[in-house]
Design an enzyme around this catalytic site. Structure first.
Site, PDB file in Angstrom:
ATOM      1  N   CYS A 116      36.915 101.293 -27.669  1.00 18.51           N
ATOM      2  CA  CYS A 116      35.851 101.164 -28.676  1.00 18.51           C
ATOM      3  C   CYS A 116      36.345 101.429 -30.097  1.00 18.51           C
ATOM      4  CB  CYS A 116      34.692 102.103 -28.359  1.00 18.51           C
ATOM      5  SG  CYS A 116      34.041 101.857 -26.711  1.00 18.51           S
ATOM      6  N   HIS A 257      30.178 104.279 -34.152  1.00 19.55           N
ATOM      7  CA  HIS A 257      30.190 103.527 -32.900  1.00 19.55           C
ATOM      8  C   HIS A 257      28.856 103.756 -32.191  1.00 19.55           C
ATOM      9  CE1 HIS A 257      31.377 101.662 -29.276  1.00 19.55           C
ATOM     10  NE2 HIS A 257      31.358 102.776 -28.570  1.00 19.55           N
ATOM     11  N   ASN A 287      26.159  99.103 -26.073  1.00 17.43           N
ATOM     12  CA  ASN A 287      27.531  99.423 -26.463  1.00 17.43           C
ATOM     13  C   ASN A 287      28.414  98.199 -26.216  1.00 17.43           C
ATOM     14  OD1 ASN A 287      30.135 100.390 -26.705  1.00 17.43           O
ATOM     15  ND2 ASN A 287      29.822 102.185 -25.402  1.00 17.43           N
TER      16      ASN A 287
HETATM   17  N1  COA Z   1      18.263 105.295 -14.590  1.00 21.68           N
HETATM   18  C1  COA Z   1      17.737 106.370 -14.007  1.00 21.68           C
HETATM   19  N2  COA Z   1      18.446 107.461 -13.663  1.00 21.68           N
HETATM   20  C2  COA Z   1      19.761 107.432 -13.954  1.00 21.68           C
HETATM   21  C3  COA Z   1      20.378 106.344 -14.562  1.00 21.68           C
HETATM   22  C4  COA Z   1      19.578 105.230 -14.882  1.00 21.68           C
HETATM   23  N3  COA Z   1      20.095 104.139 -15.465  1.00 21.68           N
HETATM   24  N4  COA Z   1      21.693 106.605 -14.717  1.00 21.68           N
HETATM   25  C5  COA Z   1      21.895 107.816 -14.210  1.00 21.68           C
HETATM   26  N5  COA Z   1      20.743 108.326 -13.741  1.00 21.68           N
HETATM   27  C6  COA Z   1      20.528 109.608 -13.111  1.00 21.68           C
HETATM   28  C7  COA Z   1      21.797 110.100 -12.465  1.00 21.68           C
HETATM   29  O1  COA Z   1      21.933 109.596 -11.166  1.00 21.68           O
HETATM   30  C8  COA Z   1      21.578 111.580 -12.475  1.00 21.68           C
HETATM   31  O2  COA Z   1      20.723 111.908 -11.409  1.00 21.68           O
HETATM   32  P1  COA Z   1      20.963 113.237 -10.536  1.00 21.68           P
HETATM   33  O3  COA Z   1      20.823 114.351 -11.527  1.00 21.68           O
HETATM   34  O4  COA Z   1      19.893 113.153  -9.532  1.00 21.68           O
HETATM   35  O5  COA Z   1      22.341 113.108 -10.017  1.00 21.68           O
HETATM   36  C9  COA Z   1      20.831 111.783 -13.751  1.00 21.68           C
HETATM   37  O6  COA Z   1      20.218 110.552 -14.096  1.00 21.68           O
HETATM   38  C10 COA Z   1      21.743 112.156 -14.898  1.00 21.68           C
HETATM   39  O7  COA Z   1      20.896 112.506 -15.906  1.00 21.68           O
HETATM   40  P2  COA Z   1      21.440 113.281 -17.121  1.00 21.68           P
HETATM   41  O8  COA Z   1      22.483 114.244 -16.718  1.00 21.68           O
HETATM   42  O9  COA Z   1      20.297 113.861 -17.856  1.00 21.68           O
HETATM   43  O10 COA Z   1      22.070 112.107 -17.917  1.00 21.68           O
HETATM   44  P3  COA Z   1      22.668 112.211 -19.337  1.00 21.68           P
HETATM   45  O11 COA Z   1      21.742 112.861 -20.275  1.00 21.68           O
HETATM   46  O12 COA Z   1      24.074 112.720 -19.294  1.00 21.68           O
HETATM   47  O13 COA Z   1      22.744 110.665 -19.742  1.00 21.68           O
HETATM   48  C11 COA Z   1      24.359 108.935 -20.044  1.00 21.68           C
HETATM   49  C12 COA Z   1      23.605 109.826 -19.050  1.00 21.68           C
HETATM   50  C13 COA Z   1      25.352 108.071 -19.291  1.00 21.68           C
HETATM   51  C14 COA Z   1      23.363 108.066 -20.762  1.00 21.68           C
HETATM   52  C15 COA Z   1      25.074 109.839 -21.065  1.00 21.68           C
HETATM   53  O14 COA Z   1      25.819 110.825 -20.379  1.00 21.68           O
HETATM   54  C16 COA Z   1      26.003 109.089 -21.970  1.00 21.68           C
HETATM   55  O15 COA Z   1      25.568 108.311 -22.804  1.00 21.68           O
HETATM   56  N6  COA Z   1      27.306 109.363 -21.901  1.00 21.68           N
HETATM   57  C17 COA Z   1      28.276 108.753 -22.772  1.00 21.68           C
HETATM   58  C18 COA Z   1      28.519 107.331 -22.397  1.00 21.68           C
HETATM   59  C19 COA Z   1      29.378 106.651 -23.398  1.00 21.68           C
HETATM   60  O16 COA Z   1      29.243 106.874 -24.545  1.00 21.68           O
HETATM   61  N7  COA Z   1      30.281 105.785 -22.939  1.00 21.68           N
HETATM   62  C20 COA Z   1      31.102 104.977 -23.717  1.00 21.68           C
HETATM   63  C21 COA Z   1      31.921 105.736 -24.692  1.00 21.68           C
HETATM   64  S1  COA Z   1      32.674 104.678 -25.826  1.00 21.68           S
END
Ligand code: COA
Length: 330
Positions: A116, A257, A287
């Protein structure tokens, strides 16, 4: 005495595929909801390229628009740099495919992979080359077809990404156009396995097993990546501002980003910039990896009411982890 050259961005362009995939659409594909995606990421929809629309097609369209806004012919380009993690093929480079598509027959061509942060790395390379006097007109393109490496059964990742391309023309002609004043790039690879696509390289060459084990899809440990993103993007902004003695009040537009609106908010809070100065496109495009800030810069140049001397701070983070920043003066 020779006149010092400062690289200018003499034109920008972008291209987004027309097909829109909304959060509602995703509800029928995986166990998710518009409410979950919106509150956790800020994303409402993203663009998806057609099966026969490749990274080079998206990039070529953005490049043609950038050249047109620069008033330059393809034959005047002496180098094409493409930042991508989703090349048409491992080789030849996507830059070569784009050269042929746009008729830039006098250009050298190569791709870079800094995930990215790739656009920022590519702009830094282009700036140094034009300022050294070795190249006059460089086309920097960031193009991604992330839908091609997305596991559409994995709700943890498939809601986050989209396809698109952005481009700019960098020149040393001191045209008075926006100047790339400063650049900073860095990397911290101690946790590289948190975000990767394992298959298809020398470690896991393509085989029936790599396909069965889904190694040709993007893998991510979301929570850990989130924390690293905030730290690395903060570092990239702080480093460039400290090194070049820029105060946050001088920044009229912060272009980060666009992975997740919560990451953007956290970084903006840490560097102390007001929300109205923060550019956002994550809600409409998701993204798009390297293409994200490239598309963003095109939109900022065309839509923001910038005045001569205004500074734009661009900041990105990506797999590796790589990170980097730019200060551009309007
Ligand atoms: N819909 C519903 N539930 C979802 C889901 C979706 N699309 N994706 C994941 N979940 C669930 C998971 O299974 C997990 O459930 P569990 O607790 O029963 O195991 C739970 O949601 C995770 O929730 P939470 O921990 O609150 O998620 P989060 O706040 O960490 O958000 C992301 C998840 C991926 C959105 C976040 O971590 C993120 O944006 N990370 C960075 C990603 C990124 O920037 N990547 C590229 C970098 S360049």
């Amino acid at each position: 005495m020779e006149k010092k050259i400062t690289a200018s961005i003499i034109g920008t362009g972008s291209y987004l595929p027309s097909k829109v995939l909304t959060n509602k659409d995703l509800e029928s594909m995986v166990d998710t909801s518009d409410e979950w995606i919106t509150t956790r990421t800020g994303i409402k929809e993203r663009r998806i390229a057609e099966d026969d629309e490749y990274t080079s097609d998206l990039g070529a369209k953005a490049a043609v628009r950038a050249l047109s806004s620069a008033g330059k012919k393809p034959s005047s380009v002496d180098l094409i740099i493409v930042a991508t993690i989703t090349p048409d093929m491992l080789f030849p480079s996507t830059a070569c495919f784009i050269q042929d598509k746009i008729g830039a027959k006098n250009a050298a061509c190569f791709d870079i992979n800094a995930a990215c942060s790739g656009y920022i790395y590519a702009v830094e390379i282009a700036k140094r080359l034009v300022e050294a006097g070795s190249h006059d007109t460089i086309l920097v393109i960031a193009s991604e077809k992330l839908s091609s490496i997305t596991d559409w059964t994995d709700r943890n990742t498939c809601v986050l990404f989209g396809d698109g391309a952005g481009a700019c023309v960098i020149s040393g002609e001191n045209s008075g156009k926006p100047r790339v004043l400063y650049t900073y790039t860095g990397a911290d690879s101690s946790a590289a396995e948190l975000l990767m696509m394992p298959g298809g390289g020398t470690r896991f060459p393509a085989s029936i097993q790599t396909v069965e084990n889904k190694l040709h899809f993007l893998k991510m440990a979301g929570k850990e990546v989130f924390k690293n993103a905030v730290l690395c993007m903060y570092k990239a902004s702080e480093k460039i501002m400290k090194k070049y003695n820029i105060s946050i009040d001088e920044i009229k537009c912060f272009l980060p980003h666009q992975a997740n609106v919560r990451i953007i908010d956290a970084v903006a809070r840490k560097i102390g910039i007001e929300r109205e100065k923060v550019y956002l496109n994550v809600q409409k495009f998701g993204n798009m990896s390297a293409a994200t800030v490239a598309v963003g810069l095109d939109e900022v140049f065309k839509e923001w009411d910038l005045k001569s001397g205004d500074k734009i701070l661009v900041d990105a983070f990506g797999a590796g982890f790589t990170f980097g920043s730019l200060v551009i003066e309007w």
